[in-house]
Write an enzyme that holds these catalytic residues in place. Structure first.
Site, PDB file in Angstrom:
ATOM      1  N   ASP A 155       6.939  -6.541  -4.746  1.00 22.40           N
ATOM      2  CA  ASP A 155       7.043  -7.191  -3.441  1.00 22.40           C
ATOM      3  C   ASP A 155       8.494  -7.515  -3.105  1.00 22.40           C
ATOM      4  O   ASP A 155       8.975  -7.242  -1.997  1.00 22.40           O
ATOM      5  CB  ASP A 155       6.236  -8.506  -3.426  1.00 22.40           C
ATOM      6  CG  ASP A 155       4.750  -8.312  -3.592  1.00 22.40           C
ATOM      7  OD1 ASP A 155       4.055  -8.180  -2.583  1.00 22.40           O
ATOM      8  OD2 ASP A 155       4.292  -8.304  -4.752  1.00 22.40           O
ATOM      9  N   THR A 208      -1.448  -6.799  -3.049  1.00 23.86           N
ATOM     10  CA  THR A 208      -0.744  -7.016  -4.315  1.00 23.86           C
ATOM     11  C   THR A 208      -1.683  -6.898  -5.516  1.00 23.86           C
ATOM     12  O   THR A 208      -1.306  -6.343  -6.549  1.00 23.86           O
ATOM     13  CB  THR A 208      -0.041  -8.388  -4.319  1.00 23.86           C
ATOM     14  OG1 THR A 208       0.901  -8.429  -3.238  1.00 23.86           O
ATOM     15  CG2 THR A 208       0.693  -8.631  -5.623  1.00 23.86           C
TER      16      THR A 208
END
Length: 327
Positions: free
Chosen positions: A42, A128
C-alpha cells in the site's frame, strides 16, 4: 497527463506489488485505527503514484487512502527503509525517507479537499486482504472534476482471463469514450469492452466480497433468492469485481451493510475508478436506494448507502428486490 503515461506507471506499480508478494510470505503489515491492515505494498504504491502525479499534474491535489501515521511507530525507520527498497528501481534519483514522507503525505485522506473542483483519488491496494492472501487486488486511480468521475484506471496484476492468456490486466475509461482493457505488457493492444446482455435473472451471476466483514452474508443470500438467481454469489476481492462486470463476466454486484455497520459510508477511493469503468461499459451503479454516488462530500460518500452495480438491464430488478428485502 496522457492515458499512456498513467498506464506506464500503473505497470510499474503492478511490477512492484508482484515483487513484494513474491518476496514476503506475509508482507509487512500494520493495523490502522479502524483495525484494517496496511502493507508495504500500500505504502510503496502510494509513494510511486503520488510522485508521478506530482511530476505530471503538480497543481491537481490527491485524495488517497494511506497516511504517514504508520511511519510514526517505533519501527517507523525500518518500515521506511523497506518501502524505499521497493520504490527505488523506478526512480533515477535516490529515494530518501524525507521524499517518501512528502509523497505519501501529499495524499489527503480526510475532507480537506471537499471543495476542490478537480482532484485525483487513489486506493494504492484496494483489497488489501486479498493482496495478503496473494489473490485479487487492484490499484485504483480516478480523476474527479466538479463532482463527476471523468477518468478511471484499475491495475489488476492477478486478474487472469480478461486480457487473453495474460496473468493480469489494466482497464481504463474516460467519460464519453468507453472502457478499454489490455494486458500489463508495455506493448499491449487495448480493446473496448461492454457489459453482459443478460436480461433474464436465470442467466445472471452475482459478485460479492470475499470477506464476510465487508457484506451482510445472510441478507445477501435472501436477496439473491428474492431476485431469482439460481447460482450462489461468486466471491472476489477489490474493485476487480467492477472490471469483471464491465467486461461482461458477471451481471450484478452488491455491497450490503451489516447491522452493526449501518452508519458506515463508502470511501470515494473504493468506488470512483470502478464506477466509471462500469458506466462507460454500459452498466449502472447506484447506492442501495437507487441514488447515484455523490462525489462532492469529501473523502466519503456521505449521502449514499452501500453499492448496487449491474449490467444496466437488471438494475431495476435488483433495486426492487433490495426494497422488498429491506436491505
Amino acid at each position: 497527463m496522457t492515458t499512456a503515461q498513467v498506464l506506464a506507471f500503473l505497470r510499474q506499480c503492478a511490477d512492484m506489488t508482484t515483487r513484494i508478494q513474491k518476496d514476503f510470505i506475509t508482507p509487512a503489515t500494520w493495523e490502522k485505527k479502524d483495525k484494517s491492515p496496511v502493507t508495504v505494498g500500500d505504502l510503496a504504491v502510494q509513494t510511486l503514484v503520488a510522485a508521478r502525479l506530482a511530476e505530471q499534474t503538480p497543481d491537481v491535489p490527491l485524495v488517497a487512502e494511506e497516511s504517514v501515521d504508520v511511519f510514526r511507530s517505533e519501527d517507523g525507520p525500518r518500515f521506511l527503509e523497506i518501502v524505499a527498497k521497493y520504490v527505488q528501481p523506478y526512480f533515477t534519483e535516490t529515494v530518501t525517507s524525507e521524499k517518501i514522507l512528502a509523497w505519501v503525505s501529499r495524499g489527503k485522506n480526510d475532507d480537506s479537499l471537499a471543495n476542490a473542483s478537480k482532484f485525483w483519488t487513489l486506493d494504492p491496494i484496494d483489497g488489501t486482504k486479498g493482496f495478503l492472501r496473494k489473490e485479487q487486488y487492484a490499484t485504483a486511480l480516478a480523476l474527479i472534476e466538479n463532482g463527476t468521475v471523468t477518468l478511471g484506471f484499475l491495475g489488476m496484476p492477478n486478474l487472469a482471463g480478461l486480457a487473453g492468456d495474460a496473468p493480469g490486466c489494466l482497464m481504463y475509461a474516460r467519460r464519453g469514450e468507453g472502457t478499454w482493457l489490455g494486458s500489463l505488457d508495455a506493448n499491449a493492444t487495448f480493446r473496448q469492452v461492454r457489459v453482459s446482455t443478460h436480461s433474464d435473472v436465470r442467466d445472471a451471476t452475482v459478485l460479492r466480497s470475499v470477506e464476510s466483514g465487508h457484506t451482510n452474508v445472510s441478507q445477501m443470500d435472501i436477496l439473491v433468492e428474492r431476485i431469482g438467481i439460481p447460482n450462489p454469489p461468486v466471491r472476489m476481492d477489490s474493485q476487480a469485481k467492477y472490471a469483471v462486470l464491465a467486461s461482461g463476466g458477471s451481471d450484478l454486484m452488491f455491497r450490503l451493510l451489516r447491522a452493526d455497520l449501518r452508519e458506515y459510508k463508502e470511501k470515494i477511493w473504493d468506488q470512483a475508478a470502478g464506477s466509471i469503468l462500469l458506466e462507460e461499459a454500459g452498466g449502472r451503479v447506484t447506492d442501495l436506494d437507487g441514488r447515484p454516488f455523490d462525489f462532492t462530500q469529501g473523502s466519503s460518500l456521505k449521502k449514499n448507502r452501500g453499492v448496487c452495480a449491474s449490467n444496466g438491464l437488471l438494475h431495476d430488478v435488483a433495486l426492487r428486490a433490495l426494497q422488498e428485502c429491506g436491505c
